[in-house]
Design an enzyme around this catalytic site. Structure first.
Site, PDB file in Angstrom:
ATOM      1  N   SER A 659       0.815  -1.218   0.000  1.00  0.00           N
ATOM      2  CA  SER A 659       0.000   0.000   0.000  1.00  0.00           C
ATOM      3  C   SER A 659       0.851   1.271   0.000  1.00  0.00           C
ATOM      4  O   SER A 659       0.326   2.356  -0.245  1.00  0.00           O
ATOM      5  CB  SER A 659      -0.928   0.007   1.221  1.00  0.00           C
ATOM      6  OG  SER A 659      -0.190   0.041   2.427  1.00  0.00           O
ATOM      7  N   LYS A 702      -6.191   4.944   7.808  1.00  0.00           N
ATOM      8  CA  LYS A 702      -5.015   5.682   7.339  1.00  0.00           C
ATOM      9  C   LYS A 702      -5.312   7.179   7.229  1.00  0.00           C
ATOM     10  O   LYS A 702      -4.503   8.017   7.643  1.00  0.00           O
ATOM     11  CB  LYS A 702      -4.562   5.117   5.992  1.00  0.00           C
ATOM     12  CG  LYS A 702      -3.971   3.714   6.094  1.00  0.00           C
ATOM     13  CD  LYS A 702      -3.666   3.132   4.721  1.00  0.00           C
ATOM     14  CE  LYS A 702      -3.056   1.739   4.861  1.00  0.00           C
ATOM     15  NZ  LYS A 702      -2.788   1.081   3.572  1.00  0.00           N
TER      16      LYS A 702
END
Length: 808
Positions: A659, A702
């Site tokens: 990611s 996030k």
């Protein structure tokens, strides 16, 4: 076109139940089965109805998904439609005492059988002593005793008569029989015998010797008389007892006429009782053996009873109207699974009998369904192997416990195996299912059906109404206060957040029920009669607060400058990456500085995390994709002459996943182009070799992780997060993040390509190749390509110089 920040309504999808005219959970009916699980429940129905061998069921799904409750509920219903299985009892084997016999009796008849046998023994203990004290029995035995005594006396009188012919008489002494000379009609005194002439004494001695031989012949025949006497007495005893035993046995037979095996056993019992009728005669001389309370001799028994051999050990008792059993075994140890043979200590030995055979879960569930947690079963490897043996053999064999040579002598049993006919249902996650499928060749043969439970449900109007009914069902099952409409809506929004998808609802009933129970608690603390949205919000906030100490410390380290994260300004070769940390069930986002350096080299991008073995394989794959992107996009006709290093700064734990690959690529492009990156932005998303930004997991956490750091330092309106476009549908952000975005204090930027991302981060155009094959002057791509070409020329010059020096 410049990428526009997402509107606030795209960051959190609200639930609206007004069209369904729902005011509270009181308006909603209970739901009978888990919603959205048609595939899994179909597999359960198929396995339950399939009668062939090996069609046992493995239920796949995460803990708290409601799978156990749903499967149990269906099997309870299915079991109620089936016939109850037979009872199973163990009885004494008169031919092989150490191999107790298993007998099947109709459901519900095992306990009456046990009580009837118990009453039989009790009645005989009362009747038999009285019977043997009767006048008829006494007269018959007296006659036998008198006849035997007369036979003995007659035999001895014959010896005495013969002796008198020789002047001798038979006398009894403390040492036994002897002969003495006659003096008139009486035995001669020893003194008189000593005064006889030697010749007379010798004659008497010769006669005595001959008579002793005759006496020995007679004495040898006396035990045969005693044997015949005892045989006759036993015959009388049997004849006396047989009638009453048959009469009492007939009472038991009338109770158990339904079972031929029991009737055959009762015939053996009758014969054995008649043969061992003395067991029913009370005696204080037998020396009773101590037994634990409740072992063998019925309730409260504390000593060994020789009539235990006639008891019935009811191993399994089923309700005739109860249908097939559904058993949940939470502790599948070997003895709890297949049964066990208990022992008691006596004089240094471990002793047992058939009454100490105890059932296992397989016995209790036989004829029905047995539910076991797979990981608990596998923690007992002997249990797993025993379960497979039982399923393959189609019978339950109780194995005696393993005893080492250092243990005292053990008397054990080998009970008859019991036929096995049931469905095993194992519960586990996908990891365990795949491991068993690949590592155990027996698994797929025995568990042919998998019920794969969905973790999410599509968020549609119809499913919203079904989910609201699920909330109502949970509330009523847990005896919670009614949930108002806005509370139901907030629970459903929380379910979407658990799913990590604004278009899906999580079906993890356990987690949803936890929030509802806690919301009910806070409503009670506030003295409210119903639960509102505010109480659900409070429950969610309290859950987070109890678990987020590490998150707070992480933000504190950043704001104090211990961990270096910039949220303003611009820097070359540096970008804010985002990762997710999991602490138990709580996950939160953590910003990390990613930096890149470049120089002339052999075309290798060095992943420092991988070099020091802190990077996982997925992270390493992401870094290697960067090399593919660079080779495809820049200076395709020149050799790659780059030496680059990438790292997560101040990262002291493992890094895995791809990611951060787009963030690493942005840092690398910035370092090559020598163009600074805006530090008020953070980046997440993976990348492919074509430069497309791909979806990642944990997007909500996030974004919130970087927002918390920015909020702690003060929001400027320039701060935000770049996310893949394909992650927009997953956004279910916290209310404070949505509010900040609505007020343009924070922004979420959806990115589809690396070109879009680098433009947002640097403020410069990425640039596309023109008709002449060159990128526009001043664009990021032009700057990167020129830098790479300069590296290639420098490397070429260095190579030529080295070759020249070698030639010289």
């Amino acid at each position: 076109m410049a990428v526009k920040p997402l509107a606030a309504k795209a960051l959190f999808t609200r639930t609206d139940l007004k069209p369904h005219s729902i005011q509270s959970t009181d308006d909603l009916e209970d739901i009978e089965a888990l919603i959205g699980q048609e595939r899994a429940l179909g597999a359960v129905r198929f396995a339950a109805g399939m009668q062939q061998r090996g069609y046992n069921l493995f239920v796949i799904g995460p803990k708290g998904s409601g799978r156990h409750m749903a499967v149990n509920r269906y099997l309870q219903q299915r079991g109620s439609e089936l016939d109850a299985p037979p009872d199973w009892v163990y009885v004494h084997n008169f031919e092989k005492p150490y191999t107790p016999m298993a007998i099947a009796v109709p459901p519900g008849r095992g306990e009456p059988f046990r009580k009837a046998m118990q009453e039989l023994v009790s009645d005989l203990k009362a009747v038999i002593p009285t019977l043997f004290e009767s006048e008829d029995y006494r007269l018959r035995t007296d006659a036998v005793n008198k006849e035997a005594a007369e036979k003995q006396q007659h035999a001895l009188e014959g010896v005495d008569s013969e002796a008198r012919k020789h002047g001798l008489v038979l006398i009894r002494t403390p040492q036994g029989f002897a002969f003495a000379p006659l003096s008139g009609q009486k035995p001669m005194a020893p003194e008189t015998f000593q005064q006889l002439p030697e010749e007379a004494q010798k004659r008497y001695q010769e006669a005595t010797k001959g008579m002793m031989e005759e006496l020995q012949k007679v004495l040898h025949g006396l035990p045969m008389i005693e044997r015949d006497r005892l045989r006759e007495l036993r015959k009388i005893a049997r004849e006396t007892a047989r009638h009453v035993v048959r009469q009492e046995i007939a009472d038991v037979e009338s109770v158990m006429t339904c079972c031929d095996d029991v009737l055959a056993y009762l015939k053996q019992v009758a014969d054995d009782m008649v043969e061992h009728i003395g067991l029913f005669m009370h005696s204080e001389e037998d020396g009773p053996l101590p037994l634990p309370a409740g072992s063998g001799g019925g309730e409260g028994a504390v000593e060994h009873d020789p009539t235990t051999r006639y008891q019935v050990n009811v191993l399994v008792s089923n309700d005739p109207a109860g249908g097939a059993p559904v058993v949940v075994e939470d502790h599948p140890a070997l003895g709890k699974l297949i049964g066990r043979i208990e022992h008691y200590a006596h004089m240094g030995n471990l002793i047992t009998d058939f009454t100490l055979i105890k059932p296992g879960a397989l016995h209790d569930a036989n004829g029905g369904f047995l539910l076991i947690n797979a990981d608990k079963l596998l923690l007992n490897p002997m249990s797993w192997e025993a379960l497979k043996r039982a399923l393959y053999a189609g019978q339950i064999t109780i194995e005696a416990p393993y005893m080492t040579s250092a243990t005292a002598t053990v008397l054990s049993l080998q009970p008859d195996p019991i036929p096995l006919d049931l469905k095993i249902v194992l519960f586990g996650d996908y990891r365990l299912y795949l491991l068993l499928s690949s590592l155990d060749p027996d698994f797929q043969d025995l568990f042919k059906v998998a019920a794969d439970f969905e973790e999410v449900l599509e968020r549609t109007s119809e499913n919203d109404q079904l989910f609201a009914r699920l909330v109502a069902t949970i509330a009523r099952n847990n005896k919670l206060r009614p949930f108002a409409r806005d509370a139901i809506e907030r629970v459903m929004e929380h379910a979407a957040r658990i799913a990590g998808d604004s278009e899906r609802l999580s079906t993890r009933v356990g987690l949803i029920a936890d929030v509802m129970r806690e919301a009910d608690h806070w409503a009670g603390e506030a003295g409210k009669q119903s639960v509102t949205r505010a109480h659900v919000e409070q429950a969610i906030a309290k859950q987070i607060h109890r678990a987020d100490r590490i998150r707070e410390r992480s933000i504190e380290q950043i704001t104090r400058g211990t961990v270096l994260i910039d949220t303003d300004g611009a820097k070359v070769g540096q970008v804010n990456g985002l990762s997710v940390l999991q602490i138990g069930s709580f996950a939160f986002g953590k910003p990390s500085r990613i930096s890149a350096t470049v120089r002339v080299g052999a075309g290798k991008v060095v992943d420092i995390e991988r070099e020091v073995e802190l990077g996982g394989p997925l992270h390493s794959k992401g870094v290697m994709i960067l090399s593919g992107y660079l080779a495809r996009t820049y200076a395709p006709e020149s050799p790659m002459s780059l030496a680059a290093t990438l790292t997560f700064e101040q990262s002291y734990g493992g890094v895995d996943g791809d990611s951060a690959s787009s963030a690493e690529l942005y840092a690398l492009l910035s370092a090559l182009a020598e163009v600074p990156i805006d530090q008020s932005l953070a980046v997440t998303g993976s990348v492919n070799q074509m430069g497309e930004v791909q979806a990642i997991g944990g997007a909500n956490e996030k974004i919130e992780g970087f927002f918390d750091v920015c909020a702690a330092r003060g929001l400027t309106g320039r701060q935000g997060v770049l996310i893949p476009v394909s992650n927009v549908k997953h956004l279910m952000l916290r209310e404070d993040v949505v509010k900040a975005c609505a007020e343009k204090k924070f922004r979420i930027l959806p990115i589809s390509t690396i070109a879009e991302g680098i433009e947002m981060l640097t403020g410069k155009k990425a640039g596309a190749r023109g008709a002449k094959g060159k990128y526009p002057a001043g664009s990021i791509n032009r700057l990167v390509e020129e830098r790479l070409l300069s590296f290639a020329k420098a490397r070429s010059r260095a190579g030529s110089g080295q070759a020249g020096s070698l030639n010289s």
